[in-house]
Design a protein around this motif. Structure first.
Motif, PDB file in Angstrom:
ATOM      1  N   ASP A 420       0.843  -1.195   0.000  1.00 12.85           N
ATOM      2  CA  ASP A 420       0.000   0.000   0.000  1.00 12.85           C
ATOM      3  C   ASP A 420       0.878   1.245   0.000  1.00 12.85           C
ATOM      4  O   ASP A 420       1.806   1.364   0.818  1.00 12.85           O
ATOM      5  CB  ASP A 420      -0.899   0.028   1.248  1.00 12.85           C
ATOM      6  CG  ASP A 420      -1.805  -1.194   1.343  1.00 12.85           C
ATOM      7  OD1 ASP A 420      -2.511  -1.476   0.358  1.00 12.85           O
ATOM      8  OD2 ASP A 420      -1.787  -1.855   2.393  1.00 12.85           O
ATOM      9  N   GLY A 421       0.587   2.171  -0.928  1.00  8.73           N
ATOM     10  CA  GLY A 421       1.213   3.483  -0.898  1.00  8.73           C
ATOM     11  C   GLY A 421       2.702   3.499  -1.142  1.00  8.73           C
ATOM     12  O   GLY A 421       3.420   4.343  -0.591  1.00  8.73           O
ATOM     13  N   VAL A 422       3.190   2.572  -1.956  1.00  6.63           N
ATOM     14  CA  VAL A 422       4.624   2.553  -2.264  1.00  6.63           C
ATOM     15  C   VAL A 422       4.818   2.180  -3.724  1.00  6.63           C
ATOM     16  O   VAL A 422       4.075   1.358  -4.267  1.00  6.63           O
ATOM     17  CB  VAL A 422       5.368   1.570  -1.328  1.00  6.63           C
ATOM     18  CG1 VAL A 422       4.874   0.152  -1.516  1.00  6.63           C
ATOM     19  CG2 VAL A 422       6.867   1.648  -1.542  1.00  6.63           C
ATOM     20  N   ALA A 423       5.801   2.790  -4.361  1.00  5.12           N
ATOM     21  CA  ALA A 423       6.054   2.558  -5.779  1.00  5.12           C
ATOM     22  C   ALA A 423       7.133   1.498  -5.968  1.00  5.12           C
ATOM     23  O   ALA A 423       7.909   1.187  -5.046  1.00  5.12           O
ATOM     24  CB  ALA A 423       6.489   3.858  -6.451  1.00  5.12           C
ATOM     25  N   GLU A 424       7.198   0.955  -7.190  1.00  7.45           N
ATOM     26  CA  GLU A 424       8.163  -0.106  -7.486  1.00  7.45           C
ATOM     27  C   GLU A 424       9.587   0.359  -7.231  1.00  7.45           C
ATOM     28  O   GLU A 424      10.396  -0.341  -6.602  1.00  7.45           O
ATOM     29  CB  GLU A 424       7.993  -0.552  -8.940  1.00  7.45           C
ATOM     30  CG  GLU A 424       6.618  -1.130  -9.245  1.00  7.45           C
ATOM     31  CD  GLU A 424       6.402  -1.350 -10.733  1.00  7.45           C
ATOM     32  OE1 GLU A 424       7.404  -1.348 -11.480  1.00  7.45           O
ATOM     33  OE2 GLU A 424       5.237  -1.523 -11.148  1.00  7.45           O
ATOM     34  N   GLY A 425       9.921   1.533  -7.727  1.00  6.36           N
ATOM     35  CA  GLY A 425      11.278   2.043  -7.568  1.00  6.36           C
ATOM     36  C   GLY A 425      11.668   2.236  -6.117  1.00  6.36           C
ATOM     37  O   GLY A 425      12.828   2.009  -5.743  1.00  6.36           O
ATOM     38  N   GLN A 426      10.723   2.639  -5.301  1.00  7.66           N
ATOM     39  CA  GLN A 426      11.011   2.812  -3.881  1.00  7.66           C
ATOM     40  C   GLN A 426      11.371   1.488  -3.221  1.00  7.66           C
ATOM     41  O   GLN A 426      12.266   1.430  -2.363  1.00  7.66           O
ATOM     42  CB  GLN A 426       9.795   3.435  -3.176  1.00  7.66           C
ATOM     43  CG  GLN A 426       9.522   4.880  -3.553  1.00  7.66           C
ATOM     44  CD  GLN A 426       8.228   5.384  -2.935  1.00  7.66           C
ATOM     45  OE1 GLN A 426       7.143   4.865  -3.215  1.00  7.66           O
ATOM     46  NE2 GLN A 426       8.342   6.375  -2.062  1.00  7.66           N
ATOM     47  N   LEU A 427      10.702   0.427  -3.626  1.00  7.07           N
ATOM     48  CA  LEU A 427      10.996  -0.882  -3.046  1.00  7.07           C
ATOM     49  C   LEU A 427      12.359  -1.400  -3.505  1.00  7.07           C
ATOM     50  O   LEU A 427      13.095  -2.018  -2.729  1.00  7.07           O
ATOM     51  CB  LEU A 427       9.894  -1.877  -3.410  1.00  7.07           C
ATOM     52  CG  LEU A 427       8.530  -1.609  -2.766  1.00  7.07           C
ATOM     53  CD1 LEU A 427       7.487  -2.590  -3.267  1.00  7.07           C
ATOM     54  CD2 LEU A 427       8.633  -1.692  -1.245  1.00  7.07           C
ATOM     55  N   ILE A 428      12.694  -1.157  -4.746  1.00 10.32           N
ATOM     56  CA  ILE A 428      14.016  -1.557  -5.242  1.00 10.32           C
ATOM     57  C   ILE A 428      15.102  -0.842  -4.442  1.00 10.32           C
ATOM     58  O   ILE A 428      16.076  -1.449  -3.993  1.00 10.32           O
ATOM     59  CB  ILE A 428      14.140  -1.258  -6.744  1.00 10.32           C
ATOM     60  CG1 ILE A 428      13.183  -2.158  -7.549  1.00 10.32           C
ATOM     61  CG2 ILE A 428      15.583  -1.454  -7.222  1.00 10.32           C
ATOM     62  CD1 ILE A 428      13.097  -1.813  -9.015  1.00 10.32           C
ATOM     63  N   ASP A 429      14.937   0.463  -4.265  1.00  8.57           N
ATOM     64  CA  ASP A 429      15.922   1.235  -3.499  1.00  8.57           C
ATOM     65  C   ASP A 429      15.961   0.787  -2.039  1.00  8.57           C
ATOM     66  O   ASP A 429      17.032   0.744  -1.413  1.00  8.57           O
ATOM     67  CB  ASP A 429      15.592   2.725  -3.570  1.00  8.57           C
ATOM     68  CG  ASP A 429      15.782   3.293  -4.974  1.00  8.57           C
ATOM     69  OD1 ASP A 429      16.475   2.649  -5.788  1.00  8.57           O
ATOM     70  OD2 ASP A 429      15.214   4.368  -5.249  1.00  8.57           O
ATOM     71  N   PHE A 430      14.804   0.436  -1.478  1.00  8.45           N
ATOM     72  CA  PHE A 430      14.720   0.018  -0.085  1.00  8.45           C
ATOM     73  C   PHE A 430      15.561  -1.238   0.144  1.00  8.45           C
ATOM     74  O   PHE A 430      16.295  -1.343   1.135  1.00  8.45           O
ATOM     75  CB  PHE A 430      13.258  -0.246   0.279  1.00  8.45           C
ATOM     76  CG  PHE A 430      13.011  -0.605   1.712  1.00  8.45           C
ATOM     77  CD1 PHE A 430      12.946   0.374   2.693  1.00  8.45           C
ATOM     78  CD2 PHE A 430      12.839  -1.935   2.094  1.00  8.45           C
ATOM     79  CE1 PHE A 430      12.714   0.042   4.030  1.00  8.45           C
ATOM     80  CE2 PHE A 430      12.606  -2.277   3.413  1.00  8.45           C
ATOM     81  CZ  PHE A 430      12.544  -1.288   4.383  1.00  8.45           C
ATOM     82  N   VAL A 431      15.454  -2.199  -0.783  1.00  9.26           N
ATOM     83  CA  VAL A 431      16.239  -3.433  -0.656  1.00  9.26           C
ATOM     84  C   VAL A 431      17.717  -3.145  -0.875  1.00  9.26           C
ATOM     85  O   VAL A 431      18.581  -3.668  -0.154  1.00  9.26           O
ATOM     86  CB  VAL A 431      15.736  -4.502  -1.642  1.00  9.26           C
ATOM     87  CG1 VAL A 431      16.648  -5.722  -1.617  1.00  9.26           C
ATOM     88  CG2 VAL A 431      14.302  -4.913  -1.312  1.00  9.26           C
TER      89      VAL A 431
END
Length: 468
Positions: A420-431
């Motif tokens: 919820d409320g998160v973009a694909e690129g943000q998740l890639i950067d998070f990992v």
């Protein structure tokens, strides 16, 4: 001691219906009298007292029992019945409709509860024929002996300090190792009361803790994730003695939330249909998030490298997990070639799971060799580590990671995420901020749900069918 343990003590209650142990055994003995001499019997394995009476009746009669998932489709059901050679179908009168060509029905609920208790055959006799999930080809029948079940349950009772004073609580299906072998036969062998909640809902577990004195709770990661999401239900488990998670890896964030809310660091364990439970954390020992513990009494493990040689037990180098133990299966029904292929030349069972073993003997399961070991750009990457990193993001509810074809890398890390409320690129950067750069997902698909089987495991072979 017989497989079912000493007489006296304990009771079984399923979805609100209960029986004392002796009456249950009397009912099972009446079942045994009806089926004795059959080559095998199928049980329509609903979460019910009828299922327990039918399975125990098979054990008393020395007839192999084939648990039949009640939600199996016509093709799967027909395959299991035909492949197993089951000559009879045991069920409550109104529980299932027989299709044309199926075995005759024995109505378990029509049988008396006062049969004469009998003892079963020798330890080497087949007790259960459990069918694998069949992710490749048709499901295979796994032959489990009475001796293997007894050895496995005794090893778990030792590891978990499981005694007749415990009250076991779970709501798991009764056609798998977890719910049936551990969750029913384990309670009968130990002599502890069983409270089966019908379905594994957080509020049902909380009620069993408060009203029934539940001390030992079994769940799959989905159950514990939902429990951790309901703080009041989780806090109700503070009076328990042990929370056990299995059938799939418990995400580290769920482990940590459960520990905060319940005051218990959950026990994780590892096993397969073919091996029963072989590795576990102990009630009197450490419990580490992301790890499944050390081998049970009588179990030996090793890691095999890709070239077939030994992989080091350094806690970092992954290898295929091999097992040697008295609780291994007897083989696949009518599949001698598949049986032979599942064992190494020196007799160790090849699990097909990738693991690491630390110098202190602690095991971490990386995943299945076929779906969870990703070979990308010369690196060997475990999907579970990336899934845990994704689940640490507050917006992520579920995550599954696989390798998908890539022209340059061979395979790329691809994630399917419910968030919820998160973009694909943000998740890639998070990992990428938490793991090595080569472990970050190259592609993230945001989806509404992940495909799961009856035990809550993500079916990764179906991820490609999801439309993001």
């Amino acid at each position: 001691m017989d497989l079912l343990g000493a007489t006296g003590g304990g009771s079984v209650r399923i979805a609100g219906r209960g029986l004392p142990r002796e009456e249950l055994l009397g009912w099972a003995s009446a079942v045994a009298a009806e089926i004795r001499g059959a080559d095998a019997v199928a049980v329509h394995a609903t979460a019910s007292l009828e299922t327990v009476a039918a399975v125990v009746g098979g054990l008393l009669a020395g007839v192999p029992v084939v648990p039949l998932p009640p939600d199996s489709g016509p093709a799967e059901r027909a395959h299991i019945l035909n492949d197993s050679g089951a000559g009879l179908l045991l069920a409550a009168r109104d529980a299932t409709a027989r299709a044309e060509g199926e075995p005759p029905l024995i109505p378990v609920d029509a049988l008396p509860h006062d049969g004469n208790t009998n003892t079963g055959p020798d330890a080497g006799a087949t007790a259960l024929i459990l069918y694998t999930s069949g992710t490749t080809g048709a499901p295979k029948g796994v032959l489990i002996s009475r001796g293997a079940i007894a050895a496995g349950l005794d090893a778990l009772a030792d590891a978990w300090a499981w005694t007749p004073d415990d009250v076991l609580v779970h709501g798991l299906p009764l056609f798998h190792v977890h719910g049936l072998v551990l969750g029913v036969l384990g309670a009968l062998r130990v002599g502890s009361p069983l409270v089966h909640t019908g379905r594994p809902k957080p509020d049902s577990y909380a009620a069993a803790a408060q009203n029934d004195g539940g001390s030992l709770f079994f769940g799959v990661p989905t159950v514990w994730s939902r429990t951790a999401a309901e703080p009041s239900a989780a806090r109700a488990l503070r009076g328990a003695r042990l929370l056990v998670s299995g059938s799939a890896p418990l995400p580290v964030p769920v482990f940590e939330r459960l520990a905060r809310l319940t005051g218990h660091r959950p026990v994780e364990r590892y096993g397969m249909t073919e091996t029963l439970i072989t590795i576990s954390a102990r009630a009197d020992g450490d419990r580490r998030p992301g790890y499944v513990g050390t081998p049970l009494t009588g179990v030996e493990t090793r890691l095999a490298a890709e070239d077939g040689g030994p992989a080091p037990a350094d806690g970092e180098t992954p290898g295929e997990l091999h097992v040697r133990a008295p609780l291994l299966f007897k083989g696949y029904l009518n599949r001698p070639d598949a049986t032979a292929e599942s064992f190494a030349a020196d007799g160790w069972f090849r699990t097909g799971d990738i693991a690491t073993i630390g110098p202190d003997g602690w095991h971490r399961i990386v995943g299945r060799a076929s779906t969870d070991l990703i070979k990308s750009g010369g690196y060997r990457i475990g999907a579970g580590e990336i899934e845990n990193a994704l689940l640490a993001h507050p917006g992520v509810r579920e995550a599954a990671v696989v390798g998908t074809p890539h022209d340059d890398l061979g395979e790329q890390v691809t994630a399917y995420v419910v968030a919820d409320g998160v973009a694909e690129g943000q998740l890639i950067d998070f990992v990428a901020e938490r793991l090595s750069a080569h472990k970050r997902p190259r592609v993230v698909h945001l989806v509404g749900s992940l495909p799961r089987n009856a035990m809550g495991k993500v079916v990764k072979t179906r991820l490609g069918d999801i439309t993001p």
